[in-house]
Design an enzyme around this catalytic site. Sequence first.
Site, PDB file in Angstrom:
ATOM      1  N   ARG A   1      52.129  27.617   8.317  1.00  0.00           N
ATOM      2  CA  ARG A   1      53.549  27.229   8.289  1.00  0.00           C
ATOM      3  C   ARG A   1      54.384  28.277   7.534  1.00  0.00           C
ATOM      4  NH1 ARG A   1      57.344  22.399   6.145  1.00  0.00           N
ATOM      5  NH2 ARG A   1      58.022  21.594   8.130  1.00  0.00           N
TER       6      ARG A   1
ATOM      7  N   ASP B   1      65.295  15.316   2.050  1.00  0.00           N
ATOM      8  CA  ASP B   1      64.020  15.967   2.397  1.00  0.00           C
ATOM      9  C   ASP B   1      64.156  17.486   2.307  1.00  0.00           C
ATOM     10  OD1 ASP B   1      61.482  16.522   4.193  1.00  0.00           O
ATOM     11  OD2 ASP B   1      61.458  14.376   3.789  1.00  0.00           O
ATOM     12  N   ASP B   2      63.290  18.175   2.971  1.00  0.00           N
ATOM     13  CA  ASP B   2      63.158  19.632   2.922  1.00  0.00           C
ATOM     14  C   ASP B   2      64.487  20.341   3.252  1.00  0.00           C
ATOM     15  OD1 ASP B   2      62.120  22.152   2.958  1.00  0.00           O
ATOM     16  OD2 ASP B   2      60.684  21.793   4.579  1.00  0.00           O
TER      17      ASP B   2
ATOM     18  N   ASP C   1       0.885  -1.173   0.000  1.00  0.00           N
ATOM     19  CA  ASP C   1       0.000   0.000   0.000  1.00  0.00           C
ATOM     20  C   ASP C   1       0.916   1.214   0.000  1.00  0.00           C
ATOM     21  OD1 ASP C   1       1.106  -0.651   2.334  1.00  0.00           O
ATOM     22  OD2 ASP C   1      -0.621  -0.192   3.599  1.00  0.00           O
TER      23      ASP C   1
ATOM     24  N   CYS D   1      52.374  13.295   0.227  1.00  0.00           N
ATOM     25  CA  CYS D   1      52.595  13.651   1.621  1.00  0.00           C
ATOM     26  C   CYS D   1      51.856  14.962   1.859  1.00  0.00           C
ATOM     27  CB  CYS D   1      54.097  13.837   1.859  1.00  0.00           C
ATOM     28  SG  CYS D   1      54.502  14.367   3.532  1.00  0.00           S
TER      29      CYS D   1
ATOM     30  N   ASP E   1      53.205  11.937  10.238  1.00  0.00           N
ATOM     31  CA  ASP E   1      54.470  12.448  10.765  1.00  0.00           C
ATOM     32  C   ASP E   1      54.800  11.811  12.104  1.00  0.00           C
ATOM     33  OD1 ASP E   1      55.394  14.004   8.765  1.00  0.00           O
ATOM     34  OD2 ASP E   1      54.583  15.888   9.531  1.00  0.00           O
TER      35      ASP E   1
ATOM     36  N   LYS F   1      59.221  12.995  -3.194  1.00  0.00           N
ATOM     37  CA  LYS F   1      58.250  13.104  -2.086  1.00  0.00           C
ATOM     38  C   LYS F   1      57.524  14.424  -2.286  1.00  0.00           C
ATOM     39  CE  LYS F   1      58.087  13.351   3.004  1.00  0.00           C
ATOM     40  NZ  LYS F   1      58.949  13.316   4.193  1.00  0.00           N
TER      41      LYS F   1
ATOM     42  N   ASP G   1      55.133  17.005  -1.028  1.00  0.00           N
ATOM     43  CA  ASP G   1      54.561  17.429   0.243  1.00  0.00           C
ATOM     44  C   ASP G   1      53.568  18.573   0.033  1.00  0.00           C
ATOM     45  OD1 ASP G   1      54.249  17.498   2.988  1.00  0.00           O
ATOM     46  OD2 ASP G   1      56.363  17.823   3.442  1.00  0.00           O
ATOM     47  N   MET G   2      52.727  18.833   1.032  1.00  0.00           N
ATOM     48  CA  MET G   2      51.739  19.924   1.001  1.00  0.00           C
ATOM     49  C   MET G   2      51.410  20.225   2.446  1.00  0.00           C
ATOM     50  SD  MET G   2      48.607  21.315   1.023  1.00  0.00           S
ATOM     51  CE  MET G   2      47.535  22.310   0.041  1.00  0.00           C
TER      52      MET G   2
HETATM   53  C1  DGJ Z   1      56.074  17.387   6.468  1.00  0.00           C
HETATM   54  C2  DGJ Z   1      56.389  15.963   6.146  1.00  0.00           C
HETATM   55  O1  DGJ Z   1      55.342  15.141   6.565  1.00  0.00           O
HETATM   56  C3  DGJ Z   1      57.706  15.585   6.775  1.00  0.00           C
HETATM   57  O2  DGJ Z   1      57.958  14.230   6.543  1.00  0.00           O
HETATM   58  C4  DGJ Z   1      58.782  16.442   6.204  1.00  0.00           C
HETATM   59  O3  DGJ Z   1      58.935  16.193   4.840  1.00  0.00           O
HETATM   60  C5  DGJ Z   1      58.452  17.909   6.440  1.00  0.00           C
HETATM   61  N1  DGJ Z   1      57.136  18.244   5.977  1.00  0.00           N
HETATM   62  C6  DGJ Z   1      59.440  18.801   5.769  1.00  0.00           C
HETATM   63  O4  DGJ Z   1      59.106  20.112   5.827  1.00  0.00           O
END
Ligand code: DGJ
Length: 726
Positions: free
Chosen positions: A443, A366-367, A49, A526, A548, A476, A478-479
């Site tokens: 940052r 890395d950075d 229904d 990343c 991290d 790698k 990153d952001m």
């Molecule tokens: C954030 C990343 O997660 C780390 O592993 C490293 O690469 C830093 N940035 C570097 O600024």
Amino acid sequence: MITYKDGVFHLSTKDTSYVMGVFEGKLLNLYWGEKLNFVPELSKMLPIDYFRTFSSTDVIDSDGEKFSTNDFTMEYPDYGRGDYRISAFEGKDFEGTTASNLKFDSYEIVDGKYSIPKMPAIYSEEKDNVKTLKIYLRDEYSNLKVTLLYGVFEDLNVITRAATFKNEGSEAYTIEKAFSLSVDFNCKELDFIHLSGAWARERVPHRRRVVAGTQQVESIYGISSHIHNPFFALVSPDATETMGDAYGFNLVYSGNFIAGAQKDCFDVTRAYLGIHPTGFSWVLAPGEEFYTPEAVTVYSANGIGEMSRKFHKIYRTRLCRGKYRDIKRPILINNWEATYFDFNEEKILKITEAAAELGVELMVLDDGWFGKRDKENCSLGDWIPDTRKLPNGIKGLAEKVNGYGLKFGLWFEPEMISPDSDLYRAHPDWCLHQCDRERTLGRSQYILDLCREEICDFVKGALDNILSTGLVSYVKWDMNRYMSEVGSPAFSKEHQGEIAHRYLIGLYGIMEYITKKYPDVLFEGCSGGGGRFDPGILHYMPQIWTSDDTDALERIDIQYGTSICYPYSAMGAHVSAVPNHQVYRTTPMKLRGDVAICGQLGYELDLAKLTDADKEEVKKQIAAYHKLSDVFHNGDLYRLITPDNSDVAANQFISEDESTVAVCIYIKRARPNNSFKFVKLLNLDKNALYVDEKGNEFSGDYLMHFGFKISANKDYDSKIIVLNKK
Ligand code: DGJ
């Protein structure tokens, strides 16, 4: 696999059915669950229904008609004409009217999987058993044509979804909300599971009952975010790892999203997933079409574990792409936690030399290698090697690293611009911003406006400059910040609601270009750890830095939560120094290795400073990784004991050919005078014999019903038991 008969669509995979019906011109959502061998005609699937005791709260089509969309389970609910639940889309025509009435028009079934222009999506390969259903709907009130797309993966048991909106009128139409899917569950008690957390403690599973009203997770951070993941599941309240209904939803998108479940007054639960409507709008000029991102859906009748395995398999094989989808990836050493910004060529080479002796295959710088970047407050955008640290540039360092027998990899943060950079001094308008409003920092940096082609070209060029040398084997990507003041001067005010999405289209375009142009380079995503751990990124980059937080204990939890939707093959996992840099905990080298080995193994500490005993342990880890990575990365995961609310955690992996089983057991916390714990294995061949590395033989049924008995009396103890089927 896809049939349409007498107004009923039946989409079926090996184990599941999804059924829709056309009733009074509207597309109804009728069934999703275990496979149905027979689906009756529509009238039999409607309430006998079908008009409820007619209530004065219903809004109906016209006088005398007894059909209200609010009472039905709808497939792609429209807005403004009587369905008061959450709509799948909202829009405005040139006159400002918002009500819509989507009516079924026609459909098409085609071989293979649809794609989404300029956006990441699951794909099919030629031999795959995949079909696409396109359902065309028309809005009776405007000239909008909506196409619902369904990709039905028979063998992989997955249905993907997306929607498109085409303006077939002669005036502009503005979309203000465009979900990728909506699903109505009829009168089911359900639990809502989501993965939420924060930086360094990402993707913790949360579970709660779906109650009247809405429960949702979301991101308006501009990226999918550390806070919530664009994944959720609806499961039966009795669902465990091994039993119960589990419906999984995941958005192939790296930006703002909304994901939720709304329970209405008739106990119907509406699930929805798509781009977050906050701040979003899209103006369609006549003839233009908008595509939503793709949603991936999975149903399992056998609990959360099986749901995860279905996601894992399709992501490993039909989301990730490129050469590294199928081959073993190198074990890496990353200098970040070893040196942070304080390095020079000599230091890096010392670490490389130690890494070479231990069998590590790739050195990642890395950075801090570019501009004048001694701290995080400058130089993003100035992708020129810093000769104070690297007198011989990237070329000189990479060649020396290669001389030790290691490949060379490099960190980039291509989407960013520091206010203190030559790039910003030359192009102060290149960042996302809104007119003369203050530009807030994250940052110490701004975000490049990737809606603009010339800026995307700059980013491509900066990466090209370095990658075209052929010296870089790994990137790698990153952001490191969330978005704010999302706006672009390149677009008129009517189009500012498009910027966050256009950014993603620009980003994906760059990723498509770079990953296609450098197919031999391994890319790892990343975002301040795991801030963008989503299927959008996985389409371009087969692995993502998971978090991290590199502490082994924390990682047991983070990798567990991540594995609810994503495979271990996608998780970057490193052994780091003790005391750990995030939580100051000291754990044994063995535990650190036993946790990292299931993901994409790497080291992130000064290997030159290890004790001899730790060096021996690292050698063992590397040998074990060579033997087992195929099982961890291409096998099936069974979570035997989940770490939430437990001092012990255990995972089992079964290789694709079922010949090898690896069981990883972790003691997070010992208790005095502890009770024994049993780790019972799953899905073995009950009649087969399995032999461990010491030659002990166990039958499959014994391992599944008795299992391994452990006393859990030592903090941070761990074991990996490998069994080979005889
Ligand atoms: C954030 C990343 O997660 C780390 O592993 C490293 O690469 C830093 N940035 C570097 O600024």
